[in-house]
Design a protein around this motif. Structure first.
Motif, short mmCIF file in Angstrom:
data_model
loop_
_atom_site.label_atom_id
_atom_site.label_comp_id
_atom_site.label_asym_id
_atom_site.label_seq_id
_atom_site.Cartn_x
_atom_site.Cartn_y
_atom_site.Cartn_z
N LYS A 30 5.33 -7.63 5.29
CA LYS A 30 5.75 -7.47 3.90
C LYS A 30 4.54 -7.40 2.97
N LEU A 31 3.53 -8.22 3.21
CA LEU A 31 2.33 -8.19 2.37
C LEU A 31 1.54 -6.90 2.57
N LYS A 32 1.49 -6.40 3.79
CA LYS A 32 0.78 -5.14 4.03
C LYS A 32 1.48 -3.99 3.30
N LYS A 33 2.80 -4.02 3.31
CA LYS A 33 3.56 -3.00 2.59
C LYS A 33 3.34 -3.13 1.09
N MET A 34 3.32 -4.37 0.59
CA MET A 34 3.08 -4.62 -0.83
C MET A 34 1.71 -4.08 -1.23
N GLU A 71 14.80 -6.23 -3.29
CA GLU A 71 14.03 -5.75 -2.14
C GLU A 71 12.52 -5.87 -2.33
N SER A 72 12.09 -6.49 -3.41
CA SER A 72 10.65 -6.63 -3.72
C SER A 72 9.95 -5.28 -3.72
N GLU A 73 10.61 -4.30 -4.29
CA GLU A 73 10.02 -2.97 -4.46
C GLU A 73 9.47 -2.86 -5.89
N THR A 74 8.70 -1.83 -6.14
CA THR A 74 8.16 -1.61 -7.47
C THR A 74 8.91 -0.47 -8.16
N MET A 75 9.11 -0.59 -9.45
CA MET A 75 9.74 0.49 -10.19
C MET A 75 8.87 1.75 -10.17
N GLU A 76 7.55 1.55 -10.03
CA GLU A 76 6.64 2.70 -9.99
C GLU A 76 6.91 3.62 -8.79
N ALA A 77 7.49 3.05 -7.73
CA ALA A 77 7.82 3.89 -6.57
C ALA A 77 8.80 4.99 -6.98
N PHE A 78 9.60 4.73 -8.01
CA PHE A 78 10.59 5.71 -8.49
C PHE A 78 10.09 6.47 -9.71
N THR A 79 9.50 5.78 -10.68
CA THR A 79 9.04 6.45 -11.89
C THR A 79 7.80 7.31 -11.64
N ASP A 80 6.85 6.80 -10.84
CA ASP A 80 5.60 7.52 -10.61
C ASP A 80 5.68 8.43 -9.39
#
Length: 286
Positions: free
Chosen positions: A98-102, A268-277
């Motif tokens: 999870k940290l590597k993905k983060m 899911e501990s995802e970032t909004m930037e994954a969608f906006t950027d």
């Protein structure tokens, strides 16, 4: 055959390694959604250099098979603020994977070679290649829809059409939409927000205070939303009469996509930037 491992010893990361980690961090904490600076305006480093797999044998996620030299390499290091460094000490939740993905997700925000080589007056939206969702299984589980596969497939088709329009929108405006959605989710149960079939409304005065934007800046963004058919400047009835509000329009079916993305990112501990950027909507698939 006996495998001999060296005694764990904390080695200070080399200066070039720290430089690499810092540059890839964008001067921000790597925890999803955190905007904490790693270096303040005076040039003082106020973040923390964190090991994914611990430097010493009593640390979190210690890997006995890793060498001391490998433990201090950039691949095993990430920058975080103190509160999130402490939060990620929960190894049951924050595993190595999870940290590597983060770390990878965070660093990808600041390492787009396709954008970096574009000339200044080139249309940067041409570099944005959306990754489309096809089944929305992960989103369905995260927000608790409980939809049947055919319903999810229909929603994925609607989403694809929306994302194809979204790719032509400047990334700064896409980020504004994401930020407004996060603020609306936070203030959902207050009089500052109204959620209806036609969209999410939030008082312009609330955004002015929360984002430290002037009325003109908010008005300009609302006009941009209107141009792209994504929202506009609307009104909310209050005890003091109608007040200006920014509206983010729902999709044609009434789907409150952006609120669902906020909840998905939180769950899911995802970032909004994954969608906006990055327009990486394939992350919503299972």
């Amino acid at each position: 055959m006996t495998i001999v491992t060296e005694k764990a010893k904390r080695l200070t990361p080399k200066s070039q390694t720290l430089r690499e980690v810092f540059l890839k961090s964008g001067n921000l904490c790597a925890f999803p959604g955190c905007g904490a600076l790693m270096m303040d305006a005076e040039g003082t480093f106020i973040g923390q250099v964190c090991h994914i797999e611990a430097a010493e044998d009593d640390g979190e996620r210690f890997n006995v098979a890793m060498t001391n030299e490998a433990r201090r390499q950039a691949a095993n290091l990430m920058l975080m603020c103190y509160p999130h460094h402490q939060k990620t000490n929960d190894i049951a939740v924050y595993t190595v994977a999870k940290l590597k993905k983060m770390k990878a997700d965070h660093e990808s925000r600041f390492s787009h070679p396709d954008r970096a080589i574009l000339e200044k007056l080139t249309d940067w939206t041409e570099a944005d290649q959306p990754s489309h969702a096809t089944n929305l299984i992960r989103l369905d589980a995260a927000v608790g829809w409980g939809h049947a596969p055919h319903e999810l497939a229909e929603s994925a088709i609607e989403l694809k059409d929306y994302v194809e329009r979204l790719r032509d929108v400047p990334v700064e405006l896409r980020r504004f939409i994401g930020a407004v959605a996060k603020r609306a989710a936070k203030m959902e149960h207050t009089n500052a927000v109204r959620i209806g079939f036609d969209g999410i409304r939030i008082l312009a005065s609330d955004l002015k205070g929360a984002f430290r934007l002037g009325e003109r800046a908010i008005g300009e963004r609302a006009n941009q939303l209107d141009v792209y058919g994504l929202g506009d400047l609307d009104m909310i009835d209050t005890d003091l009469g109608p007040k200006a509000a920014v509206r983010i329009r729902n999709m044609k079916s009434g789907w409150r996509l952006w609120l669902d993305l906020v909840r998905f990112c939180e769950t899911e501990s995802e970032t909004m930037e994954a969608f906006t950027d990055d327009l990486n909507f394939a992350r919503l698939d299972g």
